[in-house]
Design an enzyme around this catalytic site. Structure first.
Site, PDB file in Angstrom:
ATOM      1  N   ASP A   1      33.467 -43.739  30.658  1.00 32.45           N
ATOM      2  CA  ASP A   1      32.421 -44.711  30.382  1.00 32.45           C
ATOM      3  C   ASP A   1      31.179 -43.972  29.895  1.00 32.45           C
ATOM      4  OD1 ASP A   1      32.105 -47.798  30.979  1.00 32.45           O
ATOM      5  OD2 ASP A   1      30.162 -46.894  31.439  1.00 32.45           O
TER       6      ASP A   1
ATOM      7  N   GLU B   1      42.206 -63.555  14.451  1.00 33.83           N
ATOM      8  CA  GLU B   1      42.536 -64.544  15.480  1.00 33.83           C
ATOM      9  C   GLU B   1      41.940 -65.907  15.113  1.00 33.83           C
ATOM     10  OE1 GLU B   1      40.968 -65.296  19.966  1.00 33.83           O
ATOM     11  OE2 GLU B   1      41.486 -63.230  19.449  1.00 33.83           O
TER      12      GLU B   1
ATOM     13  N   HIS C   1      44.242 -64.918  23.675  1.00 36.44           N
ATOM     14  CA  HIS C   1      42.846 -64.693  24.074  1.00 36.44           C
ATOM     15  C   HIS C   1      42.532 -65.514  25.324  1.00 36.44           C
ATOM     16  CE1 HIS C   1      38.652 -63.425  22.446  1.00 36.44           C
ATOM     17  NE2 HIS C   1      38.724 -63.325  23.764  1.00 36.44           N
ATOM     18  N   ILE C   2      43.320 -65.283  26.357  1.00 39.49           N
ATOM     19  CA  ILE C   2      43.234 -66.066  27.589  1.00 39.49           C
ATOM     20  C   ILE C   2      42.746 -65.238  28.770  1.00 39.49           C
ATOM     21  CG2 ILE C   2      44.984 -67.750  26.915  1.00 39.49           C
ATOM     22  CD1 ILE C   2      46.982 -66.034  28.672  1.00 39.49           C
TER      23      ILE C   2
ATOM     24  N   ASN D   1      32.537 -53.918  34.792  1.00 40.05           N
ATOM     25  CA  ASN D   1      33.060 -54.823  35.814  1.00 40.05           C
ATOM     26  C   ASN D   1      34.570 -54.992  35.710  1.00 40.05           C
ATOM     27  OD1 ASN D   1      30.558 -55.573  37.120  1.00 40.05           O
ATOM     28  ND2 ASN D   1      30.047 -56.727  35.286  1.00 40.05           N
ATOM     29  N   ILE D   2      35.064 -55.184  34.485  1.00 43.77           N
ATOM     30  CA  ILE D   2      36.498 -55.409  34.308  1.00 43.77           C
ATOM     31  C   ILE D   2      37.280 -54.136  34.581  1.00 43.77           C
ATOM     32  CG2 ILE D   2      38.301 -56.037  32.654  1.00 43.77           C
ATOM     33  CD1 ILE D   2      36.171 -57.821  31.269  1.00 43.77           C
TER      34      ILE D   2
ATOM     35  N   ASP E   1      45.310 -59.097  23.998  1.00 49.26           N
ATOM     36  CA  ASP E   1      44.791 -60.454  24.171  1.00 49.26           C
ATOM     37  C   ASP E   1      43.841 -60.806  23.037  1.00 49.26           C
ATOM     38  OD1 ASP E   1      44.656 -62.878  25.685  1.00 49.26           O
ATOM     39  OD2 ASP E   1      42.672 -62.291  26.428  1.00 49.26           O
TER      40      ASP E   1
END
Length: 314
Positions: free
Chosen positions: A169, A255, A278-279, A149-150, A250
């Protein structure tokens, strides 16, 4: 039904749950170590980034459902959930546009060195000559690794920028304007930008290692808005130093789980590396879509026991 929501969640949707006679405990400041005690008497846990470990699952005497208010479920101990027969569900595709927007933002920021521009201005420095040599994205080659999807949302935006887009993919890539590639050796040497959109699995762990970084051209842009585990961080750091890679991340190793505090990483020492907090999924639009899907999953389960978007074995 008693639900613990352990991460930020829109108030409107909390009220919607309560209106359906669901007992909601909302504590967005909980961390991994807090969950075992906080969740021991609840029927359902909802998390975004907070880790649901084996102890939490084992101590959840009434636990019947775990929901990841997002796509990836690597912060949930699936094996422990399987042992207790607890369904794990997620909200696939609901944050795809938000992550794609950040991905494109990082591409532009790295090409135009926007953060450096701003920092110099804030410090009273004028360096127009320094910042007047960007390459531009039009006509450049983008390699998308992971075309879910992304990845598809990134491709739409990159094509609108006039980029030459390739994708890889585990399933056949069928998307107007996008060329499929199967071997990294074909595309990485010609890619100006590489964008990673993969889940964290045993197959993807450290996929981007020294060998793959060696295939990339000098000065290429490398972006990871998926999972830190897919990148060998030491190999990445070496590639930044030796091949002048420009990197947008990100996610990164070590983290902090907390929402605020201090952070320490070897990446901070590198001039060409931009790291966001990480937004990727943290837009109001994305969180609304995720919350709607989370509520849909909960109400479906309450109604007849159906678990929408179940990701683990039955």
């Amino acid at each position: 039904m008693r639900i613990l929501i352990a991460d930020k969640f829109p108030e409107t949707f909390i009220q919607q749950l309560k209106e359906n006679n669901i007992d909601v405990i909302y504590n967005p400041k909980l961390g991994e170590k807090d969950l075992p005690e906080a969740a021991k008497d609840v029927d359902c846990i909802v998390v975004r980034s907070t880790i649901v470990n084996a102890e939490t699952i084992e101590k959840g005497t009434n636990l019947k459902l775990i929901i990841r208010a997002g796509a990836g479920v690597n912060n949930i101990d699936i094996q422990a959930a399987n042992k207790k027969g607890i369904p794990v569900s997620n909200c696939p595709g609901k944050n795809a546009i938000a992550v794609a927007e950040l991905t494109i933002g990082l591409m532009i920021a790295l090409d135009r060195r926007i953060p450096h521009n701003v920092i110099d201005f804030k410090q009273g420095k004028w360096n127009k000559g320094e910042y007047s040599n960007a390459q531009g994205l039009f006509g450049k080659t983008l390699a998308i690794v992971g075309f879910g999807n992304i990845g598809k949302e990134v491709a739409k935006r990159a094509l609108a920028f006039g980029m030459n887009v390739y994708a890889k993919d585990i399933v056949k890539v069928e998307f107007d304007g996008v060329k499929e590639f199967s071997n990294f050796e074909e595309v990485l040497p010609i890619a100006d930008v590489i964008s990673v959109h993969l889940p964290a699995t045993s197959e993807t762990k450290n996929l981007f290692n020294e060998n793959l970084f060696n295939l990339m051209k000098n000065g290429a842009i490398f972006i990871n808005t998926s999972r830190a585990d897919v990148v060998d961080e030491d190999a990445l750091i070496n590639a930044v130093k030796e091949k002048n890679l420009k990197v947008g991340l990100d996610v990164f190793k070590g983290e902090p789980e907390e929402k605020t505090g201090t952070v320490s990483s070897k990446l901070q020492e590198l001039e060409n590396v931009y790291v966001t907090h990480h937004i990727g999924a943290s837009t109001e639009q994305a969180q609304t879509a995720v919350a709607e899907e989370t509520v849909r999953i909960i109400l479906s389960y309450v109604k007849d026991g159906t678990v929408i978007n179940r990701v683990n074995k039955k």
